[in-house]
Design an enzyme around this catalytic site. Structure first.
Site, PDB file in Angstrom:
ATOM      1  N   GLU A  41     -83.645 -42.705  78.358  1.00 12.42           N
ATOM      2  CA  GLU A  41     -83.410 -41.593  77.435  1.00 12.42           C
ATOM      3  C   GLU A  41     -82.280 -41.934  76.467  1.00 12.42           C
ATOM      4  OE1 GLU A  41     -82.446 -36.782  77.870  1.00 12.42           O
ATOM      5  OE2 GLU A  41     -82.282 -38.120  79.604  1.00 12.42           O
ATOM      6  N   LYS A 112     -88.382 -33.722  74.139  1.00 13.41           N
ATOM      7  CA  LYS A 112     -88.003 -33.136  75.419  1.00 13.41           C
ATOM      8  C   LYS A 112     -88.101 -31.618  75.344  1.00 13.41           C
ATOM      9  CE  LYS A 112     -84.272 -33.600  78.841  1.00 13.41           C
ATOM     10  NZ  LYS A 112     -82.961 -34.248  79.100  1.00 13.41           N
ATOM     11  N   CYS A 146     -86.620 -37.141  81.318  1.00 12.62           N
ATOM     12  CA  CYS A 146     -85.595 -36.720  82.262  1.00 12.62           C
ATOM     13  C   CYS A 146     -85.902 -35.375  82.926  1.00 12.62           C
ATOM     14  CB  CYS A 146     -84.237 -36.713  81.562  1.00 12.62           C
ATOM     15  SG  CYS A 146     -82.821 -36.708  82.700  1.00 12.62           S
TER      16      CYS A 146
END
Length: 270
Positions: A41, A112, A146
């Protein structure tokens, strides 16, 4: 398909230096026969750099860093997935991951959707689309970032889309080792998929990343696992025979009863 996961960088740095690191790691991964390299990330800029730096370093999906990464993919003949701050055409900044094919073509860009904590919410707007799916080398690949993978609904949606591999750039820090050690293998097992989890390592702005990057099979077992500290490049072969055998043994997807789960889609009060 053989894939590689890079754990690093050990130290944060500027975009140019991280592109040089990407070129070196992509060359090493291709040399070990990998057709896809998954990086962490916010790989290009560093993760814990503050909202002002995120905004300053953000680039559009077709920006100069993407062009440089596409050149690396073409030169090494390997697909690349890496995290970066995306400057959206709507003026907002997203925590994103870009997937490039071995010919440098853009295959997918995931934003995300589940932002972790006040620092991320200060720096980024959340992605609003469903989990991202792309095709690569005859395999259906899903992308999460994540915290996204910690929501079982995301991975189940990908599994129901026929995804065989979920790739997850991450920046998992202490004290959340449980996620890498236990939750990630569980996500692979309960959805009968391969899962590649690429974490950062070292220290950055007061955060300690604990590594433990992994490639996990649909039986929940590690195909490759990096240590808790230090840079690492791990490689594993994704065998469709293992996937088919595991799905016969554990038919979770076939045995679902969706009518019983309708309440999962309902909004709940905070």
């Amino acid at each position: 398909m053989r894939i590689a996961v890079f754990q690093g960088p050990l130290e944060g740095g500027d975009v140019g230096r991280n592109l040089e690191r990407l070129a070196a790691v992509a060359d090493a991964a291709a040399g070990r026969g990998a057709r896809l390299l998954v990086c962490p990330e916010m790989f290009l800029t560093g993760y814990n750099i503050g909202a002002e730096a995120v905004k300053r370093l953000a680039e559009p999906v077709d920006g100069p860093s993407a062009a440089a990464a596409a050149g690396i993919a073409r030169k090494c003949g390997i697909a690349l997935l890496y995290g970066y701050p995306e400057a959206g055409p709507d003026g907002r900044v997203y925590n994103a991951a870009l997937l490039l094919g071995p010919d440098g073509a853009r295959l997918a860009n995931h934003r995300k959707t589940h932002l972790f904590g006040p620092d991320e919410r200060d720096a980024f707007a959340p992605g609003e689309g469903p989990p991202t799916v792309a095709g690569l080398g005859g395999m259906r690949l899903g992308i999460l970032i994540c915290y996204d993978v910690e929501f079982p609904e995301n991975v189940r949606l990908l599994a129901l889309e026929g995804v065989e591999l979920v790739a997850v750039p991450t920046a998992l820090m202490e004290p959340y080792q449980f996620v890498a050690r236990s939750m990630v293998p569980t996500r692979a097992y309960e959805n009968q998929i391969f899962l590649a989890y690429a974490n950062r390592c070292g220290r950055e702005g007061g955060l300690v990343y604990h590594g433990l990057s992994c490639i996990v099979g649909p039986d929940g077992r590690d195909l490759a696992r990096a240590p808790a500290t230090g840079e690492a490049l791990i490689v594993a072969e994704l065998d469709r025979g293992l996937l088919q055998a595991s799905r016969r043994l554990n038919p979770y997807l076939a045995d679902r009863r969706p009518a019983l789960y309708r309440a999962l889609a309902a909004e709940r009060p905070a």
